[in-house]
Design an enzyme around this catalytic site. Structure first.
Site, PDB file in Angstrom:
ATOM      1  N   TYR A  97      69.056  37.874  65.581  1.00  0.00           N
ATOM      2  CA  TYR A  97      68.689  38.712  64.205  1.00  0.00           C
ATOM      3  C   TYR A  97      67.301  38.127  63.729  1.00  0.00           C
ATOM      4  O   TYR A  97      66.534  38.795  63.166  1.00  0.00           O
ATOM      5  CB  TYR A  97      69.642  38.246  63.387  1.00  0.00           C
ATOM      6  CG  TYR A  97      71.105  39.022  63.768  1.00  0.00           C
ATOM      7  CD1 TYR A  97      71.227  40.682  63.619  1.00  0.00           C
ATOM      8  CD2 TYR A  97      72.008  38.693  64.254  1.00  0.00           C
ATOM      9  CE1 TYR A  97      72.019  41.347  63.899  1.00  0.00           C
ATOM     10  CE2 TYR A  97      73.242  39.122  64.706  1.00  0.00           C
ATOM     11  CZ  TYR A  97      73.391  40.648  64.513  1.00  0.00           C
ATOM     12  OH  TYR A  97      74.327  41.387  64.778  1.00  0.00           O
ATOM     13  N   ARG A 156      85.197  44.628  47.143  1.00  0.00           N
ATOM     14  CA  ARG A 156      83.788  44.979  47.417  1.00  0.00           C
ATOM     15  C   ARG A 156      83.449  46.083  46.657  1.00  0.00           C
ATOM     16  O   ARG A 156      82.032  46.218  46.564  1.00  0.00           O
ATOM     17  CB  ARG A 156      83.635  45.484  48.780  1.00  0.00           C
ATOM     18  CG  ARG A 156      83.688  44.335  49.938  1.00  0.00           C
ATOM     19  CD  ARG A 156      82.414  43.521  49.724  1.00  0.00           C
ATOM     20  NE  ARG A 156      81.244  44.489  49.490  1.00  0.00           N
ATOM     21  CZ  ARG A 156      80.406  44.766  50.640  1.00  0.00           C
ATOM     22  NH1 ARG A 156      80.787  44.706  51.821  1.00  0.00           N
ATOM     23  NH2 ARG A 156      79.521  45.786  50.282  1.00  0.00           N
ATOM     24  N   ARG A 203      87.137  45.250  55.907  1.00  0.00           N
ATOM     25  CA  ARG A 203      87.179  46.654  55.378  1.00  0.00           C
ATOM     26  C   ARG A 203      88.279  47.528  55.422  1.00  0.00           C
ATOM     27  O   ARG A 203      88.498  48.765  54.927  1.00  0.00           O
ATOM     28  CB  ARG A 203      85.739  47.475  55.820  1.00  0.00           C
ATOM     29  CG  ARG A 203      84.603  46.922  55.005  1.00  0.00           C
ATOM     30  CD  ARG A 203      83.527  48.033  55.257  1.00  0.00           C
ATOM     31  NE  ARG A 203      82.889  47.437  56.573  1.00  0.00           N
ATOM     32  CZ  ARG A 203      82.135  48.276  57.533  1.00  0.00           C
ATOM     33  NH1 ARG A 203      81.700  49.285  56.981  1.00  0.00           N
ATOM     34  NH2 ARG A 203      81.742  47.687  58.501  1.00  0.00           N
TER      35      ARG A 203
END
Lengths: 338, 338
Positions: A145, A36, A27
């Site tokens: 996770y 994106r 990013r």
């Protein structure tokens, strides 16, 4: 072909310190953000042309010595039947909390695990002039996770699960080890020239629990891979005596921990990778140069790959990344050719 | 008066391992939740009768060897002019990012810093049959919230601030050291019989940065306090060589790190406090007993205060806490009187 990165991992004496940046496709790059805007994160990972494109973006801007496949540690779990979202970190729709949940996890054949990744790698190998690093998440970090359900400060639900359900936990780590070994082998078969295993959450365990659950799974994964291997365990100085027993060519060192101390523990035969604090990229150029210089002076002519001590942050200025790359080239040449 | 906790800190040979639990007055207790239904967290901290009441709640249920003032590490900052909310962690309305911001921070006289805390302590000393621990947040951990603005995985904004604004950072750490030393002295004057300094976020810094900013401030705080002192730095095994130079009676050890290793580094003259993984309280009684026993067998007759390796979690079953207290009493008597 620039083979500096691979030669550093093989322990060769090299003329300049190779450099790549964790999350270098990301990013902080406007061209990444432009992609994106058109597709969501998971679509990007699963679309080989686009994943290859963003993998190549940082290489066009900076003189880096390796590319790393653009993907996410969680993507191979899609093939295993896990329902996932990114918001922006991974969110697991139905966290695994019992042996029944773990039994439902499917471990597919190598070419069935995230096959889009293999296509991405084939495109990349045609385009790249530097080695391509394949990667995967380590079982502990995937389990963090899968059991917790999402990111957490200290993954207390996972830790309770390890204490309360050791049998389910062992089954989970076994399955994740097989899945991950096959996934990395598939990446190597498709053309990855090195692999890195990310154990971002290793630090949440005590050495005793790490040795019981996480370590055997990591050892199984690395046992049969025929390319140079890097293990990056974050925040894990207290685990280094255990990590030392893992058979790899390189160890990733995070920003908190000391390259000197890592050299003492892992020895001169291993390649160390790291460890500029990513927060330094947001300071001024003088600070960036000072800390890059410190790291290179510490490592001298020993086997070292320059990197950040964790992934680059979305608000790192692009011109500071350019400057860091220049500094590492210039200073490491002075040291290694001096 | 049960003085076991203070005797352990003074290095005396003791007949049983003293025990208290970080965040022992907290959400896992139904009677605490009942109070919190009526008042918000900050009101509770600032109302001496209520703060004393919740401090006493765990002592009525469990045979604990110390009480700890109910408060929050951020409350003294209210007196310094910081606007705060809890949601549920601290949120700072105007994070400090420049030397101008830091200059505005007020450092008041001891009796002006969170004066409600002194009233709470006076009530508690009349009621308690065990020693009362006063506490404060360490400058680094306070700075983490003040600069970042709220909780974070790795406080990257704080780290950038330390690199980019070292002068402002030094001023901030100096002010927080003075404020915290005065605040703890006021607690001691009001009746606190020991103090613990919480450095929950110590682990985010490298040893170099810790030595530069955090360590001198901690040393200043502890320099002139005339009661037993405990320093609890979390996730900080990589900092232990630096932490060793802090002049305190006891070191808190978190669950990730090893009591054995801590004993090697800090030596036999220091009291170690910890370090049962709070996640173990959510497993079954067999697991709880096994791990409590492990810790006590490791510590043998050396100077040790039993505690969790981090604050107790809101979903820890109360009956498991009772059982842990029983186990520690029984096993430690066997070891120390055997």
């Amino acid at each position: 072909m620039n083979t500096l990165f691979l030669r550093a991992l093989s322990g060769e004496v090299i003329e300049r310190t190779p450099l790549w940046i964790m999350r270098q496709a990301g990013r902080y790059l406007p061209e990444y953000r432009a992609v994106r805007e058109k597709v969501d994160f998971l679509t990007l990972c699963q679309t080989p042309d686009l994943a290859a494109e963003v993998t190549l973006q940082p290489l066009r801007r900076f003189n880096l010595d390796a590319a790393i496949l653009f993907s996410d540690i969680m993507t191979p779990l899609l093939s295993a039947g896990v329902q996932l979202e990114f918001n922006p970190g991974p969110v697991v729709q139905a966290p695994l909390r019992s042996i029944n949940d773990v039994e439902k996890l499917r471990v597919l054949e190598p070419d069935e695990i995230a096959p889009f990744v293999n296509s991405t790698i084939k495109i990349l190998r045609r385009e790249l002039k530097v080695p391509l690093i394949g990667f995967a998440g380590a079982p502990l970090t995937l389990a963090a996770y899968l059991v917790q359900g999402k990111g957490s400060k200290d993954f207390s639900v996972l830790r309770s699960f390890l204490y309360q359900e050791p049998q389910a936990a062992h089954l989970l780590f076994d399955k994740l080890a097989v899945l991950t070994a096959r996934y990395l082998q598939a990446q190597i078969d498709a053309g990855a020239q090195a692999v890195q295993l990310f154990d971002s959450w290793a630090g949440i365990l005590s050495e005793e629990m790490y040795r019981k659950f996480a370590l055997p799974a990591v050892q199984k994964i690395f046992a049969n891979l025929a390319v140079p291997r890097i293990y990056f365990a974050q925040d894990a100085a207290h685990l280094w005596p255990a990590i030392k027993s893992i058979d790899v060519e390189g160890y990733g060192i995070d920003w908190r921990t000391s390259l000197n101390e890592a050299r003492n523990i892992f020895g001169n035969q291993k390649t160390l990778q790291g460890n500029l604090d990513p927060a330094i990229l947001k300071a001024n150029k003088h600070v960036i140069r000072h800390h890059a210089d410190n790291i290179l002076q510490t490592m001298q002519k020993t086997s070292h790959i320059f990197n950040l001590g964790h992934g680059i942050e979305p608000d790192a200025p692009v011109e500071h990344v350019s400057y860091l790359v220049e500094c590492v080239h210039e200073i490491s040449k002075q040291i290694r050719q001096g």
